[in-house]
Design a protein around this motif. Structure first.
Motif, PDB file in Angstrom:
ATOM      1  N   GLN A 159       0.830  -1.192   0.000  1.00 57.55           N
ATOM      2  CA  GLN A 159       0.000   0.000   0.000  1.00 57.55           C
ATOM      3  C   GLN A 159       0.874   1.255   0.000  1.00 57.55           C
ATOM      4  O   GLN A 159       1.895   1.306   0.687  1.00 57.55           O
ATOM      5  N   LEU A 160       0.445   2.245  -0.768  1.00 56.04           N
ATOM      6  CA  LEU A 160       1.182   3.504  -0.828  1.00 56.04           C
ATOM      7  C   LEU A 160       0.954   4.306   0.446  1.00 56.04           C
ATOM      8  O   LEU A 160      -0.152   4.356   0.983  1.00 56.04           O
ATOM      9  N   ILE A 161       2.009   4.951   0.933  1.00 52.28           N
ATOM     10  CA  ILE A 161       1.918   5.845   2.093  1.00 52.28           C
ATOM     11  C   ILE A 161       2.366   7.233   1.628  1.00 52.28           C
ATOM     12  O   ILE A 161       3.565   7.499   1.485  1.00 52.28           O
ATOM     13  N   GLY A 162       1.415   8.088   1.373  1.00 54.24           N
ATOM     14  CA  GLY A 162       1.747   9.442   0.955  1.00 54.24           C
ATOM     15  C   GLY A 162       2.257   9.506  -0.465  1.00 54.24           C
ATOM     16  O   GLY A 162       2.310   8.522  -1.208  1.00 54.24           O
ATOM     17  N   GLU A 163       2.676  10.720  -0.845  1.00 54.46           N
ATOM     18  CA  GLU A 163       3.218  10.965  -2.171  1.00 54.46           C
ATOM     19  C   GLU A 163       4.723  10.662  -2.205  1.00 54.46           C
ATOM     20  O   GLU A 163       5.386  10.632  -1.163  1.00 54.46           O
ATOM     21  N   PRO A 164       5.267  10.436  -3.392  1.00 53.95           N
ATOM     22  CA  PRO A 164       6.720  10.210  -3.476  1.00 53.95           C
ATOM     23  C   PRO A 164       7.504  11.419  -2.978  1.00 53.95           C
ATOM     24  O   PRO A 164       7.066  12.568  -3.103  1.00 53.95           O
ATOM     25  N   PHE A 189      10.400  12.833   7.455  1.00 53.83           N
ATOM     26  CA  PHE A 189       9.209  12.369   6.741  1.00 53.83           C
ATOM     27  C   PHE A 189       8.834  10.950   7.167  1.00 53.83           C
ATOM     28  O   PHE A 189       7.666  10.651   7.444  1.00 53.83           O
ATOM     29  N   ILE A 190       9.819  10.054   7.253  1.00 49.04           N
ATOM     30  CA  ILE A 190       9.535   8.670   7.646  1.00 49.04           C
ATOM     31  C   ILE A 190       9.051   8.614   9.090  1.00 49.04           C
ATOM     32  O   ILE A 190       8.099   7.875   9.422  1.00 49.04           O
ATOM     33  N   SER A 191       9.683   9.384   9.971  1.00 49.87           N
ATOM     34  CA  SER A 191       9.289   9.363  11.372  1.00 49.87           C
ATOM     35  C   SER A 191       7.834   9.813  11.539  1.00 49.87           C
ATOM     36  O   SER A 191       7.076   9.224  12.332  1.00 49.87           O
ATOM     37  N   ALA A 192       7.447  10.841  10.786  1.00 49.57           N
ATOM     38  CA  ALA A 192       6.070  11.318  10.881  1.00 49.57           C
ATOM     39  C   ALA A 192       5.085  10.284  10.356  1.00 49.57           C
ATOM     40  O   ALA A 192       4.004  10.073  10.928  1.00 49.57           O
ATOM     41  N   ARG A 193       5.430   9.579   9.272  1.00 48.49           N
ATOM     42  CA  ARG A 193       4.526   8.568   8.715  1.00 48.49           C
ATOM     43  C   ARG A 193       4.425   7.349   9.620  1.00 48.49           C
ATOM     44  O   ARG A 193       3.353   6.734   9.732  1.00 48.49           O
ATOM     45  N   LEU A 194       5.518   6.976  10.280  1.00 45.97           N
ATOM     46  CA  LEU A 194       5.476   5.810  11.162  1.00 45.97           C
ATOM     47  C   LEU A 194       4.602   6.072  12.385  1.00 45.97           C
ATOM     48  O   LEU A 194       4.014   5.139  12.937  1.00 45.97           O
ATOM     49  N   GLU A 195       4.562   7.310  12.828  1.00 46.35           N
ATOM     50  CA  GLU A 195       3.691   7.623  13.958  1.00 46.35           C
ATOM     51  C   GLU A 195       2.217   7.483  13.588  1.00 46.35           C
ATOM     52  O   GLU A 195       1.386   7.164  14.440  1.00 46.35           O
ATOM     53  N   GLU A 196       1.916   7.692  12.319  1.00 48.63           N
ATOM     54  CA  GLU A 196       0.525   7.572  11.873  1.00 48.63           C
ATOM     55  C   GLU A 196       0.127   6.128  11.618  1.00 48.63           C
ATOM     56  O   GLU A 196      -1.057   5.791  11.650  1.00 48.63           O
ATOM     57  N   GLU A 197       1.121   5.274  11.317  1.00 46.42           N
ATOM     58  CA  GLU A 197       0.834   3.880  10.995  1.00 46.42           C
ATOM     59  C   GLU A 197       0.880   3.021  12.258  1.00 46.42           C
ATOM     60  O   GLU A 197       1.302   3.465  13.330  1.00 46.42           O
TER      61      GLU A 197
END
Length: 274
Positions: A159-164, A189-197
């Motif tokens: 699954q895609l997480i955000g834009e490239p 950017f990765i740290s912020a996305r991991l907190e959401e997942e």
């Protein structure tokens, strides 16, 4: 007029042993009597066969005694010259002189890359986009990625997480977009996305830009596990294009995968039991 001692020094330097002045010299010592005795006139010698002229000897000049010559020579005391003496002082380094300012670091050109963040089961993947564009279903690089996920026991439809993430961010402007700025941006950017997942068992770093700007490592870290601050455990993989160009790398990748698989397999078992 020069004093007697200096005059004698000059005559000695010119190799003059005897001398008579034409006039009485002031401050001069009295002449020795034997030097004042007149010389006998030279005689001409005539021969019968050849007459050889003989150069007459030069008679010494008769000195005229002057009353001042009989006096005791005076010693002249040197007087200081009117021209002041210039004393040369050694140069002393100026302690108060400011130190030269260090040269400013030359800004490095911004790197160029494109990364896509994906999620497959218990793992999150940061994958280099070889063409800079998102994957398509028929893309050879995407098909190879699906094969790797099936071999790892993960879902093969990530699954895609955000834009490239495309770097540099700006085409123009004075914003610093060098390697250090790119590293900080990607990690943030990765740290912020991991907190959401949900929980991530392992972060895959696929491709050199992902390994460099997320794992702070280079190509020597391929197939190794990395521990990244604020991102947790990660696994560095060669790029998909590199694996297609050099198939021999797949064997080493498979051996490394067998060692790392325990991370997400154990996490899957724990989530199933719950």
């Amino acid at each position: 007029m020069i004093p007697e001692l200096r005059r004698r020094a000059y005559l000695s330097a010119m190799q003059v042993a005897n001398w008579l002045p034409r006039v009485a010299l002031p401050f001069a010592a009295a002449s020795r009597p034997e030097l004042l005795t007149p010389l006998e006139p030279a005689r001409e010698v005539l021969e019968l066969e050849e007459v050889a002229p003989v150069a007459p000897a030069v008679a010494p000049a008769t000195t005229i005694e002057h009353p001042l010559a009989l006096e005791r020579p005076k010693v002249e005391v040197p007087r200081p010259s009117a021209v002041p003496r210039v004393s040369v002082k050694p140069e002393v380094p100026d302690e108060a002189a400011p130190e030269p300012s260090p040269a400013k670091p030359v800004p490095q050109p911004p790197p160029r890359f494109a990364l896509q963040l994906l999620r497959a089961g218990q793992c999150v993947l940061l994958v280099e986009l070889p063409t800079g564009e998102p994957f398509t279903s028929r893309d050879p690089a995407y098909l190879l990625l699906k094969d790797l996920l099936r071999a790892a026991g993960l879902p093969d439809s990530p699954q895609l997480i955000g834009e490239p993430v495309r770097w540099p961010l700006l085409v123009r402007g004075n914003l610093d977009q060098g390697p250090q700025a790119a590293l900080e941006y990607v990690q943030g950017f990765i740290s912020a996305r991991l907190e959401e997942e949900s929980a991530c068992a392992c972060l895959w770093l696929v491709g050199l830009p992902a390994v460099r700007f997320a794992g702070e490592a280079g190509a020597e870290a391929y197939n190794r596990e990395l521990q990244i601050d604020e991102l947790g455990s990660a696994w560095a993989l060669p790029g998909l294009e590199l694996l297609m160009d050099e198939p021999a790398r797949k064997a080493e990748l498979w051996q490394a995968m067998r060692r790392v698989m325990r991370r997400w397999q154990q996490s899957q078992v724990e989530s199933t039991n719950e």
